[in-house]
Design a protein around this motif. Sequence first.
Motif, short mmCIF file in Angstrom:
data_model
loop_
_atom_site.label_atom_id
_atom_site.label_comp_id
_atom_site.label_asym_id
_atom_site.label_seq_id
_atom_site.Cartn_x
_atom_site.Cartn_y
_atom_site.Cartn_z
N GLU A 325 0.81 -1.21 0.00
CA GLU A 325 0.00 0.00 0.00
C GLU A 325 0.84 1.27 0.00
OE1 GLU A 325 -3.56 -2.17 2.60
OE2 GLU A 325 -2.21 -0.71 3.53
N GLY A 326 2.07 1.17 0.52
CA GLY A 326 2.96 2.32 0.53
C GLY A 326 2.82 3.23 1.72
N ILE A 327 2.02 2.84 2.71
CA ILE A 327 1.82 3.68 3.88
C ILE A 327 2.39 3.02 5.13
CG2 ILE A 327 -0.19 4.87 2.94
CD1 ILE A 327 -1.98 3.00 4.47
N ILE A 328 2.34 3.72 6.25
CA ILE A 328 2.86 3.20 7.51
C ILE A 328 1.73 2.50 8.24
CG2 ILE A 328 3.92 3.82 9.72
CD1 ILE A 328 5.00 6.34 8.27
N PRO A 329 1.92 1.27 8.72
CA PRO A 329 0.84 0.53 9.36
C PRO A 329 0.59 0.97 10.80
CG PRO A 329 2.81 -0.81 9.35
CD PRO A 329 3.15 0.45 8.58
N GLY A 330 0.15 2.21 10.95
CA GLY A 330 -0.21 2.71 12.28
C GLY A 330 0.93 2.60 13.27
N VAL A 340 6.19 -10.16 18.27
CA VAL A 340 6.66 -11.29 17.45
C VAL A 340 8.16 -11.28 17.24
CG1 VAL A 340 4.44 -11.29 16.26
CG2 VAL A 340 6.39 -10.14 15.21
N GLY A 341 8.86 -10.22 17.64
CA GLY A 341 10.31 -10.14 17.42
C GLY A 341 10.65 -9.29 16.21
N ALA A 342 11.89 -8.81 16.19
CA ALA A 342 12.32 -7.87 15.16
C ALA A 342 12.35 -8.48 13.76
CB ALA A 342 13.70 -7.31 15.51
N ARG A 343 12.89 -9.69 13.63
CA ARG A 343 13.05 -10.26 12.30
C ARG A 343 11.70 -10.57 11.66
NH1 ARG A 343 16.98 -8.35 11.45
NH2 ARG A 343 15.96 -8.30 9.44
N LEU A 344 10.79 -11.18 12.42
CA LEU A 344 9.48 -11.49 11.86
C LEU A 344 8.70 -10.21 11.56
CD1 LEU A 344 7.44 -13.59 11.02
CD2 LEU A 344 6.69 -13.79 13.39
N SER A 345 8.89 -9.17 12.37
CA SER A 345 8.22 -7.90 12.11
C SER A 345 8.64 -7.34 10.75
CB SER A 345 8.56 -6.88 13.21
OG SER A 345 8.03 -7.27 14.44
N ARG A 346 9.93 -7.42 10.44
CA ARG A 346 10.40 -6.92 9.15
C ARG A 346 9.85 -7.76 7.99
NH1 ARG A 346 13.64 -4.71 12.70
NH2 ARG A 346 14.83 -2.82 12.15
N GLN A 347 9.73 -9.04 8.19
CA GLN A 347 9.16 -9.89 7.16
C GLN A 347 7.70 -9.52 6.89
OE1 GLN A 347 9.74 -14.01 8.32
NE2 GLN A 347 11.86 -13.61 8.91
N ILE A 349 6.07 -6.51 7.79
CA ILE A 349 5.84 -5.11 7.41
C ILE A 349 6.57 -4.75 6.12
CG2 ILE A 349 6.24 -2.71 8.09
CD1 ILE A 349 5.77 -3.61 11.00
N LEU A 350 7.81 -5.14 5.98
CA LEU A 350 8.59 -4.73 4.82
C LEU A 350 8.41 -5.65 3.62
CD1 LEU A 350 11.95 -3.69 6.54
CD2 LEU A 350 9.93 -2.29 6.03
N SER A 351 8.19 -6.93 3.87
CA SER A 351 8.09 -7.89 2.77
C SER A 351 6.69 -8.42 2.53
CB SER A 351 9.04 -9.08 3.02
OG SER A 351 10.38 -8.63 3.16
N GLY A 352 5.75 -8.03 3.38
CA GLY A 352 4.37 -8.43 3.18
C GLY A 352 4.06 -9.87 3.50
N ARG A 353 4.84 -10.49 4.39
CA ARG A 353 4.57 -11.89 4.73
C ARG A 353 3.21 -12.03 5.38
NH1 ARG A 353 8.02 -16.03 8.70
NH2 ARG A 353 6.32 -17.56 8.91
#
Length: 440
Positions: A325-330, A340-347, A349-353
């Motif tokens: 979507e290109g926006i910040i998820p709140g 959930v931890g830093a690595r899973l968060s990046r997956q 939010i950043l990669s759309g997992r």
Amino acid sequence: MTSAVVTVPGAMRAGLGPARVGLAEAAQRVGDLLAGMPEPGSRSPAQRAEAAAAHAGARALRVRFMAAHADEVYDELTDARANHLRLAELVEAAARSFPGLVPSAAQLAAERSRAQADKEGHEIDQGIFLRAILSSGQAGPHLMNAMLRPTARALRLLPEFVRTGRLEMEAVRLERRDGVARLTMCRDDCLNAEDERQVDDMETAVDLALLDPAVRVGLVRGGQMSHPRFRGRRVFSAGINLKKLSAGGISLVDFLLRRELGYLHKLMRGIHQEDPERWHSPFVEKPWVAAVDTFAIGGGTQMLLVFDHVLAASDAYFSLPAAKEGIIPGVANLRLPRVVGARLSRQVILSGRRIWAKEPEARLLADEVVEPEELDAAVERSLERLTGDAVVANRRMLNRAEESPDEFRGYLAEFALQQALRIYGADVIDKVGRFGGSAT
């Protein structure tokens, strides 16, 4: 034009009076320039570049003005913090008292009539203003408490709800039964995709649940859908309504910021009431349960991060498609790493997992995962567990330990500007334009 705008930065460091005049004059020059141009969507590349440069110069002045005078501005607008203005009231008051600081009512009305791609982007100036207010150690907490007060709509509806235990709104049904406030999101045609109507109805429902002394615990769940793809099935939430965003109907103040500082923050902290009889705490709070059917997309997953207990049907999934979507998820960027931890968060939010309820990682987002036909019974069991006398005190201490009010305020301050910039980004406008004909 740009050189004319930046000739007054010294005034920004002067007293409030000269700075106010200098800002108004600079903003007027930008306004005169834009008035001589076609509408934003019809400008040539050269005109767009000239308008962008003029906006940038004026916005640099606004940043300096607010850095120097945020507390003075806020005190003037709130009568030295004697008045508790909500976000919309605050920016309206600022537009009247400080011309050129934030968009006027006429400018906002013109913007609301346009699709997102055709707007001038005046809400970015609101983001500059609110970032400075929320960053202030004096003004920021006062504004947060103002947003935690019950809304006028909820106070008006409270006597009838206390009497009947039922309220039907366009986006939310509220029912009190056996000490449980049951909030059902019922935008059945758009899969509970959130817009300003849903945010208003949700905050009203949360307020009523917290104000009603007969309610001990709250439940949020999606209702049955009439949408062709999910007809007859319960759905939790499809996230932000991208069709409304494309059409220009999602605002920074009344949706993106009100949602976070309003009903979501109230789910976590409760409502703020100044009552001498509540000498031990000005907050009225209660435990909350969420039940996820089918999916919790975007804002739906964001919501789950403030609940005390989350259940999910085994065929459901969670996602935060911010990159799509290109926006910040709140506030998910603040809260999700803790959960959930830093690595899973990046997956996510950043990669759309996408995380399916049956995956092991889903147990970091949901306390219980059960078969769809068992979800109703599991919900009732979880509600019963959260009615103990010590639950409220312990959830209060857990919430303070996990996320202090100052940490949340600091995040929201930067979010106010960054999200304003994102919703006017060329990539976002292009992406949501392609969603324009879809339900979400």
